[in-house]
Write a protein that holds these residues in place. Structure first.
Motif, mmCIF file in Angstrom:
data_model
loop_
_atom_site.group_PDB
_atom_site.id
_atom_site.type_symbol
_atom_site.label_atom_id
_atom_site.label_comp_id
_atom_site.label_asym_id
_atom_site.label_seq_id
_atom_site.Cartn_x
_atom_site.Cartn_y
_atom_site.Cartn_z
ATOM 1 N N PRO A 142 -25.942 25.296 -4.786
ATOM 2 C CA PRO A 142 -26.958 25.753 -3.832
ATOM 3 C C PRO A 142 -26.327 26.518 -2.670
ATOM 4 N N HIS A 143 -26.536 27.828 -2.648
ATOM 5 C CA HIS A 143 -25.885 28.694 -1.654
ATOM 6 C C HIS A 143 -26.857 29.086 -0.538
ATOM 7 N N THR A 144 -26.386 29.005 0.710
ATOM 8 C CA THR A 144 -27.198 29.489 1.839
ATOM 9 C C THR A 144 -26.575 30.775 2.371
ATOM 10 N N LYS A 145 -27.395 31.521 3.105
ATOM 11 C CA LYS A 145 -26.958 32.854 3.537
ATOM 12 C C LYS A 145 -25.720 32.797 4.438
ATOM 13 N N ASP A 146 -25.700 31.853 5.385
ATOM 14 C CA ASP A 146 -24.586 31.807 6.335
ATOM 15 C C ASP A 146 -23.497 30.808 5.926
ATOM 16 N N GLY A 147 -23.639 30.216 4.754
ATOM 17 C CA GLY A 147 -22.602 29.311 4.265
ATOM 18 C C GLY A 147 -22.672 27.909 4.846
ATOM 19 N N LEU A 148 -23.658 27.636 5.693
ATOM 20 C CA LEU A 148 -23.800 26.291 6.256
ATOM 21 C C LEU A 148 -24.932 25.555 5.550
ATOM 22 N N PRO A 149 -24.727 24.301 5.218
ATOM 23 C CA PRO A 149 -25.832 23.535 4.605
ATOM 24 C C PRO A 149 -26.925 23.248 5.631
ATOM 25 N N PHE A 150 -28.102 22.921 5.127
ATOM 26 C CA PHE A 150 -29.202 22.480 5.994
ATOM 27 C C PHE A 150 -29.193 20.950 6.021
ATOM 28 N N ILE A 151 -29.091 20.396 7.221
ATOM 29 C CA ILE A 151 -29.092 18.930 7.366
ATOM 30 C C ILE A 151 -29.942 18.596 8.584
ATOM 31 N N GLY A 152 -31.160 18.129 8.356
ATOM 32 C CA GLY A 152 -31.970 17.745 9.512
ATOM 33 C C GLY A 152 -33.455 17.856 9.265
ATOM 34 N N GLU A 153 -34.220 17.584 10.313
ATOM 35 C CA GLU A 153 -35.682 17.630 10.225
ATOM 36 C C GLU A 153 -36.146 19.074 10.374
ATOM 37 N N VAL A 154 -37.142 19.432 9.572
ATOM 38 C CA VAL A 154 -37.681 20.791 9.646
ATOM 39 C C VAL A 154 -38.450 20.935 10.956
ATOM 40 N N PRO A 155 -38.053 21.859 11.818
ATOM 41 C CA PRO A 155 -38.763 22.006 13.085
ATOM 42 C C PRO A 155 -40.226 22.360 12.842
ATOM 43 N N GLY A 156 -41.115 21.708 13.539
ATOM 44 C CA GLY A 156 -42.543 22.008 13.422
ATOM 45 C C GLY A 156 -43.209 21.273 12.272
ATOM 46 N N VAL A 157 -42.453 20.576 11.452
ATOM 47 C CA VAL A 157 -43.038 19.792 10.351
ATOM 48 C C VAL A 157 -42.492 18.360 10.480
ATOM 49 N N GLN A 158 -43.326 17.496 11.016
ATOM 50 C CA GLN A 158 -42.871 16.124 11.289
ATOM 51 C C GLN A 158 -42.562 15.348 10.015
ATOM 52 N N ASN A 159 -41.531 14.557 10.048
ATOM 53 C CA ASN A 159 -41.149 13.632 8.963
ATOM 54 C C ASN A 159 -40.603 14.305 7.705
ATOM 55 N N LEU A 160 -40.366 15.626 7.765
ATOM 56 C CA LEU A 160 -39.807 16.311 6.602
ATOM 57 C C LEU A 160 -38.350 16.683 6.898
ATOM 58 N N PHE A 161 -37.445 16.120 6.108
ATOM 59 C CA PHE A 161 -36.012 16.341 6.314
ATOM 60 C C PHE A 161 -35.442 17.124 5.132
ATOM 61 N N VAL A 162 -34.435 17.932 5.413
ATOM 62 C CA VAL A 162 -33.766 18.685 4.353
ATOM 63 C C VAL A 162 -32.283 18.337 4.354
ATOM 64 N N ALA A 163 -31.747 18.130 3.169
ATOM 65 C CA ALA A 163 -30.302 17.940 2.996
ATOM 66 C C ALA A 163 -29.937 18.747 1.757
ATOM 67 N N ALA A 164 -29.656 20.016 1.949
ATOM 68 C CA ALA A 164 -29.450 20.903 0.795
ATOM 69 C C ALA A 164 -28.664 22.145 1.223
#
Ligand SMILES: Cc1cc2nc3c(=O)[nH]c(=O)nc-3n(C[C@H](O)[C@H](O)[C@H](O)COP(=O)(O)OP(=O)(O)OC[C@H]3O[C@@H](n4cnc5c(N)ncnc54)[C@H](O)[C@@H]3O)c2cc1C
Length: 372
Positions: free
Chosen positions: A306-328
């Motif tokens: 799983p590749h992201t544009k800036d090379g950093l993984p996503f780890i945390g809560e989605v801003p503006g969407v309560q209780n939804l977390f991403v670790a990918a």
């Protein structure tokens, strides 16, 4: 019954997060569209570098330091709980350059020095003493004594058993197709088989996370990048160190298996092995360690990083969407960074203050419009 946390995706990130959360006493359900632990996390090589090379203040450097502290204790805990040895070993690594290219090696040595890890420059005589199987054409190398490896299929097996022992409710064959929402709050997930309610949802669906998150109005760019690997076997391990040369490597296992990896291909969700990919890997292996020409060809496979544009993984809560977390989005480092990712997400969900500054990894959302 409302479960505390639903985790979508049972790769190494989802399973480790489930294990951590259940260890904190939370009720956890883990959903996977197939059997957990069959995708990139299984396909990977299990190399655990001693640091993030270069600037020690880079966000990934912080993450690497923290994850390296967690690997020994996590491996010991899993062995104690399940009886499964995940093969975590500090086998050390050798860095070599393409034959004739000595400039890039000096650059790499300086990057490791900057990162603050032990790195030893090796002459041709040192290489022969250290790993006699390496081609005499390789006249310079460096050694990273703290580099480690894990046998990722065994690690996944251990995580699965450990999760079950901690009471994680694991459902295979459950494809998540959307989210149950009320305004900006996520209340659960929809699968092809029904609804799972939850106080919090973690999306850890690897290379498949982007499409899933679009359903929550969350535009994160995560693309699949194919990596092919060849598995050879020898009667005895022909060398002890992981040998790396740019993006390609040889990984020796203690039982004589040798992994030759890996390609990096932008071909969408296509996981097939190709003649070109395998030929390139086999040529590479034989050039680096000539005796591998006699190794037995066991099998080959491919996985989707799983590749992201800036090379950093996503780890945390989605801003503006309560209780939804991403670790990918961990690209080539998801096995390595899985303990620290799981720790960070679990701390957030359990209402603890994360012991790392995760600002650089917060999911960046282009649109959060409340639609499903
Ligand atoms: C060839 C290769 C070599 C690698 N070598 C290394 C290495 O040496 N060291 C290292 O640290 N990393 C390595 N990596 C990278 C590492 O494997 C990945 O970064 C990591 O496995 C990602 O883990 P994950 O849990 O995010 O994704 P995955 O392991 O891909 O798991 C995602 C899971 O989500 C499930 N899923 C997807 N969509 C849905 C849905 N809609 N509903 C339910 N479930 C869903 C999938 O079935 C899958 O089980 C390598 C990768 C490859 C391919």
């Amino acid at each position: 019954m409302i479960q505390d946390v639903v985790i979508v995706g049972g790769g190494v990130i989802g399973l480790t997060t489930a294990y951590e959360l259940a260890g904190r006493g939370l009720r956890v359900t883990l959903l996977d569209q197939q059997q957990p632990g069959q995708e990139a996390s299984w396909a990977g090589a299990g190399i655990l570098p001693p640091a993030h090379p270069g600037d020690p203040t880079h966000p990934l450097a912080t993450l690497c330091r923290a994850t390296n502290e967690l690997w020994p204790s996590l491996s010991a805990d899993l062995r104690e709980t399940t009886g499964i040895d995940n093969g975590f070993r500090r086998c050390g690594g050798l860095g070599v350059s393409e034959i004739g290219d000595t400039e890039s090696l000096q650059f790499e040595i300086e990057a490791w020095q900057k990162a603050g890890v032990t790195v030893e420059s090796l002459t041709a005589a040192d290489i022969e003493k250290c790993e006699a199987a390496v081609s005499p054409e390789i006249s310079e190398a460096y050694r990273l004594p703290e580099l480690a490896q894990v046998r990722n299929p065994r690690h996944l097996k251990a995580l699965l058993v450990a999760c079950q022992k901690r009471g994680v409710d694991i459902h295979s064959g459950q494809r998540v197709i959307g989210f149950e929402r009320h305004d900006t709050e996520v209340l659960g997930v929809k699968t092809t088989h029904g609804l799972y309610s939850a106080g919090a949802v973690v999306v850890s669906a690897g290379a498949w996370s982007q499409e899933l998150l679009q359903g929550a109005g969350c535009q994160l760019q995560i693309e699949p990048v194919r990596g092919q690997i060849v598995q050879l076997s020898c009667p005895q391990p022909p060398f002890r160190h992981v040998i790396e040369c740019g993006p390609r490597y040889l990984v020796p296992r203690e039982d004589g298996l040798v992994l030759v990896g890996a390609t990096e291909e932008w071909v969408g969700y296509d996981k097939q092995n190709t003649a070109h990919g395998l030929q390139g890997l086999l040529t590479f292996a034989e050039r680096l360690v000539p005796s591998l020409k006699d190794a037995r060809f066991e099998r080959a496979w491919a996985g989707l990083r799983p590749h992201t544009k800036d090379g950093l993984p996503f780890i945390g809560e989605v801003p503006g969407v309560q209780n939804l977390f991403v670790a990918a989005g961990h690209f080539r480092a998801g096995l390595h960074l899985s303990p620290v990712t799981a720790r960070a997400i679990s701390q957030m969900i359990a209402g603890e203050t994360p012991d790392l500054d995760l600002a650089a990894f917060l999911p960046r959302v282009a649109e959060a419009n409340g639609e499903e």
